[in-house]
Design a protein around this motif. Structure first.
Motif, PDB file in Angstrom:
ATOM      1  N   ARG A  32     149.500  97.633   7.567  1.00  0.00           N
ATOM      2  CA  ARG A  32     148.833  97.480   6.280  1.00  0.00           C
ATOM      3  C   ARG A  32     147.356  97.180   6.495  1.00  0.00           C
ATOM      4  O   ARG A  32     146.999  96.404   7.393  1.00  0.00           O
ATOM      5  N   PRO A  33     146.483  97.736   5.656  1.00  0.00           N
ATOM      6  CA  PRO A  33     145.065  97.407   5.766  1.00  0.00           C
ATOM      7  C   PRO A  33     144.800  95.987   5.261  1.00  0.00           C
ATOM      8  O   PRO A  33     145.444  95.517   4.318  1.00  0.00           O
ATOM      9  N   VAL A  34     143.840  95.300   5.897  1.00  0.00           N
ATOM     10  CA  VAL A  34     143.469  93.945   5.473  1.00  0.00           C
ATOM     11  C   VAL A  34     141.986  93.864   5.097  1.00  0.00           C
ATOM     12  O   VAL A  34     141.480  92.786   4.804  1.00  0.00           O
ATOM     13  N   GLY A  35     141.319  94.982   5.134  1.00  0.00           N
ATOM     14  CA  GLY A  35     139.914  95.004   4.760  1.00  0.00           C
ATOM     15  C   GLY A  35     139.533  96.386   4.278  1.00  0.00           C
ATOM     16  O   GLY A  35     140.337  97.317   4.307  1.00  0.00           O
ATOM     17  N   MET A  36     138.297  96.514   3.832  1.00  0.00           N
ATOM     18  CA  MET A  36     137.815  97.791   3.338  1.00  0.00           C
ATOM     19  C   MET A  36     137.438  98.707   4.507  1.00  0.00           C
ATOM     20  O   MET A  36     136.890  98.245   5.514  1.00  0.00           O
ATOM     21  N   PRO A  37     137.714  99.997   4.388  1.00  0.00           N
ATOM     22  CA  PRO A  37     137.308 100.935   5.440  1.00  0.00           C
ATOM     23  C   PRO A  37     135.792 101.097   5.468  1.00  0.00           C
ATOM     24  O   PRO A  37     135.115 100.959   4.443  1.00  0.00           O
ATOM     25  N   ARG A  38     135.281 101.394   6.659  1.00  0.00           N
ATOM     26  CA  ARG A  38     133.845 101.628   6.826  1.00  0.00           C
ATOM     27  C   ARG A  38     133.634 102.894   7.643  1.00  0.00           C
ATOM     28  O   ARG A  38     134.329 103.114   8.649  1.00  0.00           O
ATOM     29  N   THR A  39     132.684 103.692   7.226  1.00  0.00           N
ATOM     30  CA  THR A  39     132.264 104.825   8.054  1.00  0.00           C
ATOM     31  C   THR A  39     131.410 104.270   9.185  1.00  0.00           C
ATOM     32  O   THR A  39     130.335 103.702   8.936  1.00  0.00           O
ATOM     33  N   VAL A  40     131.899 104.410  10.415  1.00  0.00           N
ATOM     34  CA  VAL A  40     131.195 103.839  11.563  1.00  0.00           C
ATOM     35  C   VAL A  40     130.401 104.881  12.334  1.00  0.00           C
ATOM     36  O   VAL A  40     129.475 104.540  13.070  1.00  0.00           O
ATOM     37  N   ILE A  41     130.774 106.154  12.196  1.00  0.00           N
ATOM     38  CA  ILE A  41     130.045 107.236  12.863  1.00  0.00           C
ATOM     39  C   ILE A  41     129.875 108.364  11.860  1.00  0.00           C
ATOM     40  O   ILE A  41     130.865 108.914  11.349  1.00  0.00           O
ATOM     41  N   ASP A  42     128.646 108.692  11.572  1.00  0.00           N
ATOM     42  CA  ASP A  42     128.314 109.808  10.694  1.00  0.00           C
ATOM     43  C   ASP A  42     127.813 110.945  11.564  1.00  0.00           C
ATOM     44  O   ASP A  42     126.709 110.876  12.112  1.00  0.00           O
ATOM     45  N   GLY A  43     128.626 111.987  11.693  1.00  0.00           N
ATOM     46  CA  GLY A  43     128.241 113.092  12.561  1.00  0.00           C
ATOM     47  C   GLY A  43     126.961 113.774  12.134  1.00  0.00           C
ATOM     48  O   GLY A  43     126.264 114.367  12.971  1.00  0.00           O
ATOM     49  N   ASP A  44     126.630 113.688  10.839  1.00  0.00           N
ATOM     50  CA  ASP A  44     125.385 114.306  10.379  1.00  0.00           C
ATOM     51  C   ASP A  44     124.151 113.633  10.980  1.00  0.00           C
ATOM     52  O   ASP A  44     123.065 114.212  10.983  1.00  0.00           O
ATOM     53  N   GLU A  45     124.335 112.420  11.490  1.00  0.00           N
ATOM     54  CA  GLU A  45     123.220 111.703  12.101  1.00  0.00           C
ATOM     55  C   GLU A  45     123.177 111.851  13.618  1.00  0.00           C
ATOM     56  O   GLU A  45     122.289 111.308  14.276  1.00  0.00           O
ATOM     57  N   VAL A  46     124.158 112.595  14.179  1.00  0.00           N
ATOM     58  CA  VAL A  46     124.205 112.853  15.621  1.00  0.00           C
ATOM     59  C   VAL A  46     123.646 114.246  15.861  1.00  0.00           C
ATOM     60  O   VAL A  46     124.178 115.222  15.311  1.00  0.00           O
ATOM     61  N   PRO A  47     122.588 114.389  16.636  1.00  0.00           N
ATOM     62  CA  PRO A  47     121.976 115.717  16.816  1.00  0.00           C
ATOM     63  C   PRO A  47     122.981 116.778  17.257  1.00  0.00           C
ATOM     64  O   PRO A  47     123.737 116.578  18.211  1.00  0.00           O
ATOM     65  N   GLY A  48     123.021 117.884  16.528  1.00  0.00           N
ATOM     66  CA  GLY A  48     123.883 119.011  16.881  1.00  0.00           C
ATOM     67  C   GLY A  48     125.340 118.826  16.583  1.00  0.00           C
ATOM     68  O   GLY A  48     126.161 119.707  16.884  1.00  0.00           O
ATOM     69  N   CYS A  49     125.731 117.710  15.976  1.00  0.00           N
ATOM     70  CA  CYS A  49     127.155 117.410  15.773  1.00  0.00           C
ATOM     71  C   CYS A  49     127.678 118.055  14.498  1.00  0.00           C
ATOM     72  O   CYS A  49     127.070 117.943  13.428  1.00  0.00           O
ATOM     73  N   SER A  50     128.814 118.712  14.624  1.00  0.00           N
ATOM     74  CA  SER A  50     129.525 119.264  13.471  1.00  0.00           C
ATOM     75  C   SER A  50     131.012 119.152  13.736  1.00  0.00           C
ATOM     76  O   SER A  50     131.453 119.068  14.884  1.00  0.00           O
ATOM     77  N   THR A  51     131.801 119.126  12.670  1.00  0.00           N
ATOM     78  CA  THR A  51     133.263 119.078  12.767  1.00  0.00           C
ATOM     79  C   THR A  51     133.715 117.968  13.710  1.00  0.00           C
ATOM     80  O   THR A  51     134.541 118.170  14.601  1.00  0.00           O
ATOM     81  N   LEU A  52     133.176 116.784  13.537  1.00  0.00           N
ATOM     82  CA  LEU A  52     133.594 115.629  14.324  1.00  0.00           C
ATOM     83  C   LEU A  52     134.987 115.204  13.863  1.00  0.00           C
ATOM     84  O   LEU A  52     135.211 114.954  12.681  1.00  0.00           O
ATOM     85  N   GLU A  53     135.931 115.108  14.811  1.00  0.00           N
ATOM     86  CA  GLU A  53     137.331 114.852  14.449  1.00  0.00           C
ATOM     87  C   GLU A  53     138.071 114.314  15.659  1.00  0.00           C
ATOM     88  O   GLU A  53     137.495 114.073  16.718  1.00  0.00           O
ATOM     89  N   GLY A  54     139.388 114.127  15.497  1.00  0.00           N
ATOM     90  CA  GLY A  54     140.266 113.781  16.613  1.00  0.00           C
ATOM     91  C   GLY A  54     139.880 112.547  17.396  1.00  0.00           C
ATOM     92  O   GLY A  54     139.980 112.544  18.623  1.00  0.00           O
ATOM     93  N   PRO A  55     139.462 111.435  16.752  1.00  0.00           N
ATOM     94  CA  PRO A  55     138.980 110.277  17.519  1.00  0.00           C
ATOM     95  C   PRO A  55     140.108 109.518  18.201  1.00  0.00           C
ATOM     96  O   PRO A  55     141.229 109.431  17.711  1.00  0.00           O
ATOM     97  N   LYS A  56     139.783 108.951  19.357  1.00  0.00           N
ATOM     98  CA  LYS A  56     140.657 108.003  20.046  1.00  0.00           C
ATOM     99  C   LYS A  56     139.851 106.728  20.305  1.00  0.00           C
ATOM    100  O   LYS A  56     138.688 106.788  20.712  1.00  0.00           O
ATOM    101  N   PHE A  57     140.490 105.575  20.092  1.00  0.00           N
ATOM    102  CA  PHE A  57     139.810 104.278  20.066  1.00  0.00           C
ATOM    103  C   PHE A  57     140.209 103.470  21.299  1.00  0.00           C
ATOM    104  O   PHE A  57     141.401 103.317  21.588  1.00  0.00           O
ATOM    105  N   TYR A  58     139.216 102.904  22.020  1.00  0.00           N
ATOM    106  CA  TYR A  58     139.488 102.157  23.245  1.00  0.00           C
ATOM    107  C   TYR A  58     138.549 100.963  23.347  1.00  0.00           C
ATOM    108  O   TYR A  58     137.482 100.924  22.719  1.00  0.00           O
ATOM    109  N   ARG A  59     138.941 100.023  24.190  1.00  0.00           N
ATOM    110  CA  ARG A  59     138.027  98.963  24.619  1.00  0.00           C
ATOM    111  C   ARG A  59     138.067  98.891  26.133  1.00  0.00           C
ATOM    112  O   ARG A  59     139.139  98.902  26.743  1.00  0.00           O
ATOM    113  N   ARG A  60     136.891  98.801  26.741  1.00  0.00           N
ATOM    114  CA  ARG A  60     136.754  98.652  28.195  1.00  0.00           C
ATOM    115  C   ARG A  60     135.668  97.625  28.435  1.00  0.00           C
ATOM    116  O   ARG A  60     134.494  97.869  28.160  1.00  0.00           O
TER     117      ARG A  60
END
Length: 530
Positions: free
Chosen positions: A170-198
């Protein structure tokens, strides 16, 4: 455990490690076992779960969805709908698969191990266009990143993070857009993310640029909410591996790092590659390193002086274990009384849709729902068409007196070809066709009567460039080959499939049944299939 010293014959591996359509793979490790999940779209059962001890030899442990939900909606083929790109993690004693249905939301299923039993799906987030979810279990916090499908939501090229409760349901907070592909040079169709910590950094690995033409990005931040900096870490480069697309990172128990991803091959769907990963200054280096450029895919790994050596995908790789050397079983002798895990249907099956007596025969009753287009039939029993040259043989007996009743062997995509038996003018004939046509299939095998009661042997062959030919024979005679200029076509978000089917025209009663003998599926990487 090192991944490379353990493959068969003491060799390394050659990509692809899975040479058929296993779309959108993600992977995790449970002890010394690697567990991979793939999307399944309209296929039922859904969410295939594969296991391996060495990343080269794979078997199907289970399907996390016995039926696609909502069950009644998916009793008919819903091409391109259903289960999109999943992720898999092992946390707090449970395997957890998060998956999206772009028309409904994001769901999670759990099991104590890869063999199941799997829970019923739990809705985590509801909404249109939510796709490609991946959780991050980070101490006392659980985060979920996901992408957006413009076809449903009008949004794309952005990644959103939402915090979940401790159960991850269940969600416990509001969603946030953390990466806007329009602000990444040359980026389009940003998808398929995988989340990690190192260490102190949070990472999102995500492809951009399109399924067949894109590249792999790594985003890095000291907070799950960003801001993120980015680098391209894997691209086609000088290789033939177009658009290295979404996948997953896993660390072996010897500390070595690896990345699985798919390559879109058109008719054969999304085959799976394995890349070594190293780290430099807190950034992943995937595949074959290049000075001042992103990495490019390796053809595989070979052993040299007891250690693994990378090879460029542009080099000869005859020294390696052949591609897909350890793929899941394809042939089936039908000696069991339940379907083997390599099989799936084009939609949720109805009770009694198949009978296995344990005597080497598979029985498909003739369902009265044939409009003349195989793509509309839920009862096509299927598995993926391999990328390498392939020969498929089986036998068929059609027990029916219904005019137009048919059964056969097909290669199925947005277009298809088939060969089999049909009741015509009161007797059984061998025939075949390609489709879909405007009013039924276009015949390419001139109907020929067959001896009453005797099974007919059917053969389908495909080449590495997707050309298909079919043939038939009765008894020990010579094969009668059909001349047809047909190339296999991919389905909707999936590759072409090998299928067995039976059907009768609408309204028919007392339709009978089709009896298939053992199916033999052989691949030949030298290009010669007998």
């Amino acid at each position: 455990m090192s991944l490379t010293p353990r493959p068969a014959h003491g060799l390394g591996y050659t990509n692809p490690i899975l040479d058929a359509d296993w779309p959108d793979p993600d992977v995790t490790r449970v002890g010394e076992q690697y567990v991979l999940v793939a999307s399944s779209f309209n296929r039922s059962p859904g969410l295939p779960v594969l296991v391996s001890d060495d990343f080269v030899h794979w078997s199907i442990a289970s399907h996390a969805l016995a039926r696609i939900h909502p069950v009644e909606h998916f009793e008919f083929p819903r091409h391109g709908q259903g289960v999109w790109a999943p992720s898999i993690r092992f946390h707090d004693g449970l395997l957890r698969i998060y998956y999206p249905d772009p028309d409904r939301g994001i769901f999670v299923v759990t099991a104590p191990g890869p063999e199941g039993p799997w829970s019923e799906p739990i809705a985590v987030l509801e909404g249109l266009g939510l796709i490609d979810p991946c959780p991050l279990f980070d101490g006392e916090h659980v985060y979920l990143v996901h992408g957006w499908a413009a076809s449903r939501s009008g949004r794309s090229n952005e990644l959103t993070v939402v915090e979940l409760d401790a159960s991850g349901t269940r969600p416990v907070g509001m969603p946030r857009t953390v990466i806007d592909g329009d602000e990444v040079p040359g980026c389009s169709t940003l998808e398929g993310p995988k989340f990690y910590r190192r260490g102190e950094h949070y990472y999102v690995f995500a492809p951009a640029g399109g399924v067949a033409t894109g590249w792999q990005l790594a985003f890095r931040s000291t907070s799950p909410w960003g801001p993120y900096e980015s680098r391209i870490v894997l691209e086609q480069g000088e290789t033939a591996v177009n658009g290295p697309h979404q996948g997953g990172w896993v660390t072996a128990d010897d500390g070595s790092d690896w990345f699985v991803h798919f390559q879109d091959t058109g008719a054969f769907g999304r085959v799976v590659h394995l890349q070594p990963v190293s780290w430099n200054d807190g950034w992943p280096l995937m595949g074959e390193p290049r000075e001042g450029l992103p990495g490019q895919p390796v053809a595989g790994m070979r052993r040299s002086s007891g250690s693994a050596t990378k090879e460029s995908a542009s080099r000869d790789h005859h020294r390696f274990a052949r591609p897909g050397a350890g793929v899941p079983t394809r042939s089936d002798d039908f000696a069991a009384t339940s379907l083997a895990p390599q099989w799936h249907w084009q939609a949720n099956p109805r009770p009694g849709q198949v009978t296995l007596r344990g005597d080497g025969a598979l029985v498909l009753p003739l369902r009265s729902n044939d409009s003349g287009n195989l793509r509309t039939l839920p009862q096509v029993l299927s598995q993926q068409l391999p990328q390498s040259p392939t020969a498929v043989t089986t036998s068929l007996h059609l027990d029916s007196r219904v005019e137009g009743a048919r059964a056969g062997l097909t290669v199925l995509g947005t277009e298809y070809a088939w060969i089999g038996l049909v009741v015509s003018d009161g007797s059984v004939h061998v025939t075949g066709g390609v489709g879909p046509g405007h009013r039924g299939d276009r015949a390419f095998v001139e109907p020929a009567p067959v001896a009453s009661g005797a099974p007919v042997e059917l053969r389908l062959r495909s080449t590495s460039d997707a050309r298909v030919d079919v043939a038939w024979r009765q008894g020990d005679g010579e094969w009668t080959e059909a001349i047809m200029p047909f190339r296999a076509k991919q389905g909707t978000w999936i590759g072409a499939e090998i299928g067995l089917f039976s059907a009768a025209p609408y309204g028919a009663v007392d339709t009978g049944e089709a009896v298939f003998g053992a199916i033999d599926i052989r691949t030949d990487r030298e290009g010669n299939v007998a």
